[in-house]
Design a protein around this motif. Structure first.
Motif, mmCIF file in Angstrom:
data_model
loop_
_atom_site.group_PDB
_atom_site.id
_atom_site.type_symbol
_atom_site.label_atom_id
_atom_site.label_comp_id
_atom_site.label_asym_id
_atom_site.label_seq_id
_atom_site.Cartn_x
_atom_site.Cartn_y
_atom_site.Cartn_z
ATOM 1 N N HIS A 162 73.596 37.636 48.693
ATOM 2 C CA HIS A 162 72.952 38.776 49.359
ATOM 3 C C HIS A 162 73.772 39.208 50.570
ATOM 4 C CE1 HIS A 162 69.911 40.513 52.232
ATOM 5 N NE2 HIS A 162 69.858 41.345 51.213
ATOM 6 N N HIS A 163 74.202 38.244 51.361
ATOM 7 C CA HIS A 163 75.024 38.540 52.531
ATOM 8 C C HIS A 163 76.297 39.282 52.115
ATOM 9 C CE1 HIS A 163 77.948 37.518 55.777
ATOM 10 N NE2 HIS A 163 76.908 37.843 56.523
ATOM 11 N N PHE A 164 76.938 38.835 51.040
ATOM 12 C CA PHE A 164 78.146 39.491 50.536
ATOM 13 C C PHE A 164 77.839 40.930 50.105
ATOM 14 C CE2 PHE A 164 80.700 40.709 46.847
ATOM 15 C CZ PHE A 164 81.977 40.647 47.377
ATOM 16 N N ALA A 165 76.770 41.111 49.341
ATOM 17 C CA ALA A 165 76.420 42.452 48.851
ATOM 18 C C ALA A 165 76.154 43.410 50.004
ATOM 19 C CB ALA A 165 75.204 42.371 47.931
ATOM 20 N N GLU A 166 75.529 42.910 51.026
ATOM 21 C CA GLU A 166 75.174 43.744 52.165
ATOM 22 C C GLU A 166 76.367 43.995 53.090
ATOM 23 O OE1 GLU A 166 71.008 43.750 54.264
ATOM 24 O OE2 GLU A 166 72.267 42.164 55.080
ATOM 25 N N ARG A 167 77.048 42.946 53.487
ATOM 26 C CA ARG A 167 78.108 43.058 54.505
ATOM 27 C C ARG A 167 79.457 43.499 53.951
ATOM 28 N NH1 ARG A 167 74.378 43.486 57.460
ATOM 29 N NH2 ARG A 167 73.546 41.821 58.736
ATOM 30 N N VAL A 168 79.812 43.039 52.759
ATOM 31 C CA VAL A 168 81.130 43.351 52.211
ATOM 32 C C VAL A 168 81.075 44.562 51.286
ATOM 33 C CG1 VAL A 168 83.077 42.450 50.869
ATOM 34 C CG2 VAL A 168 81.852 40.949 52.453
ATOM 35 N N VAL A 169 80.127 44.558 50.363
ATOM 36 C CA VAL A 169 80.009 45.671 49.428
ATOM 37 C C VAL A 169 79.401 46.896 50.107
ATOM 38 C CG1 VAL A 169 79.025 46.393 47.208
ATOM 39 C CG2 VAL A 169 79.824 44.051 47.501
ATOM 40 N N GLY A 170 78.524 46.650 51.082
ATOM 41 C CA GLY A 170 77.921 47.759 51.820
ATOM 42 C C GLY A 170 76.596 48.253 51.273
ATOM 43 N N TRP A 171 75.969 47.466 50.421
ATOM 44 C CA TRP A 171 74.674 47.865 49.873
ATOM 45 C C TRP A 171 73.583 47.624 50.907
ATOM 46 C CZ3 TRP A 171 74.758 45.216 44.407
ATOM 47 C CH2 TRP A 171 75.672 45.880 43.576
ATOM 48 N N SER A 172 72.725 48.610 51.099
ATOM 49 C CA SER A 172 71.600 48.434 52.018
ATOM 50 C C SER A 172 70.274 48.332 51.269
ATOM 51 C CB SER A 172 71.544 49.588 53.029
ATOM 52 O OG SER A 172 71.420 50.815 52.345
ATOM 53 N N GLU A 173 70.224 48.871 50.082
ATOM 54 C CA GLU A 173 69.021 48.817 49.243
ATOM 55 C C GLU A 173 69.323 47.898 48.072
ATOM 56 O OE1 GLU A 173 65.993 50.550 49.470
ATOM 57 O OE2 GLU A 173 66.595 51.188 51.469
ATOM 58 N N ILE A 174 68.811 46.676 48.124
ATOM 59 C CA ILE A 174 69.104 45.699 47.074
ATOM 60 C C ILE A 174 67.792 45.169 46.516
ATOM 61 C CG2 ILE A 174 70.315 43.563 46.494
ATOM 62 C CD1 ILE A 174 71.946 43.985 49.112
ATOM 63 N N VAL A 175 67.699 45.143 45.190
ATOM 64 C CA VAL A 175 66.488 44.655 44.533
ATOM 65 C C VAL A 175 66.834 43.527 43.569
ATOM 66 C CG1 VAL A 175 65.326 46.903 44.694
ATOM 67 C CG2 VAL A 175 66.629 46.328 42.633
ATOM 68 N N SER A 176 65.808 42.818 43.149
ATOM 69 C CA SER A 176 65.904 41.875 42.030
ATOM 70 C C SER A 176 64.717 42.170 41.122
ATOM 71 C CB SER A 176 65.838 40.418 42.506
ATOM 72 O OG SER A 176 67.019 40.048 43.175
ATOM 73 N N HIS A 177 64.976 42.261 39.840
ATOM 74 C CA HIS A 177 63.923 42.510 38.854
ATOM 75 C C HIS A 177 63.576 41.184 38.186
ATOM 76 C CE1 HIS A 177 64.482 46.746 39.474
ATOM 77 N NE2 HIS A 177 65.761 46.647 39.174
ATOM 78 N N ILE A 178 62.299 40.845 38.212
ATOM 79 C CA ILE A 178 61.817 39.564 37.707
ATOM 80 C C ILE A 178 60.804 39.798 36.588
ATOM 81 C CG2 ILE A 178 60.642 37.407 38.344
ATOM 82 C CD1 ILE A 178 63.306 37.829 39.833
ATOM 83 N N GLU A 179 60.885 38.991 35.550
ATOM 84 C CA GLU A 179 59.902 39.096 34.469
ATOM 85 C C GLU A 179 58.522 38.733 34.996
ATOM 86 O OE1 GLU A 179 61.029 36.736 31.058
ATOM 87 O OE2 GLU A 179 61.901 38.529 30.163
ATOM 88 N N PRO A 180 57.507 39.518 34.643
ATOM 89 C CA PRO A 180 56.147 39.166 35.055
ATOM 90 C C PRO A 180 55.796 37.760 34.544
ATOM 91 C CG PRO A 180 56.202 41.359 34.109
ATOM 92 C CD PRO A 180 57.553 40.743 33.860
#
Length: 173
Positions: free
Chosen positions: A113-131
């Motif tokens: 998550h830290h990599f996606a936010e700080r390096v990739v620059g994503w601010s809106e990150i989700v995870s989709h989970i099976e009910p």
């Protein structure tokens, strides 16, 4: 582009090798239990092999192999990816049901998550989970994700939003 290797106190997260992918998917094919985001859950994980392998080449990022220090075999995969046709970038994961997965998986997910936010620059990150997948739900909630019943996402999955971290925040070493 040089592929990053991320590190935590107990793990290395690196681009999966052919051996990593072979190990993880052979164990899945053998029916081993695992905890994963919706597109990697159950039998669908085997259908995603090409997408996982090619995502690095096509997008310059993807799921990292989470490898405990002092070991050569991954406990699973975790990282940023954007599944075809999905609105938002996802923090995806697939962890094998190993003895230490419950303690190592959150560590890997926080670092990814830290990599996606700080390096990739994503601010809106989700995870989709099976009910009904209580372990995957507990894992994302344990890393700070919040259920978002109003999110645009797959209709057959629950969406969890990973909140943005303050700039000074660093994952536990």
């Amino acid at each position: 582009m040089r592929t990053p290797v991320l590190e935590t106190q107990r793990l290395f997260l690196r681009r999966p090798t052919r051996s990593d992918i072979g190990t993880v998917f052979a164990r899945l094919k053998a029916g081993e239990k695992h905890v994963a985001t919706a597109p990697l859950a159950g039998e669908r994980a085997l259908e995603q092999v090409v997408a996982i392998v090619c995502h690095w080449d096509l997008c310059g990022l993807g799921l990292f192999a989470a490898v405990p220090k002092g070991c050569d075999e991954p406990i699973g995969l975790a990282g940023p990816w954007k599944a075809t046709g999905w609105e938002q970038p996802e923090l995806g994961f697939l962890f094998l049901d190993t003895a230490d997965a419950d303690s190592l998986a959150p560590e890997a997910l926080r670092r990814a998550h830290h990599f996606a936010e700080r390096v990739v620059g994503w601010s809106e990150i989700v995870s989709h989970i099976e009910p009904g997948d209580r372990r995957a739900t507990a894992l994302v909630r344990g890393t700070g994700a919040i259920a978002d019943p109003f999110a645009d996402g797959p209709t057959d999955a629950l969406t969890f939003r990973h909140p943005a971290r303050p700039a000074a925040w660093r994952p536990a070493a």
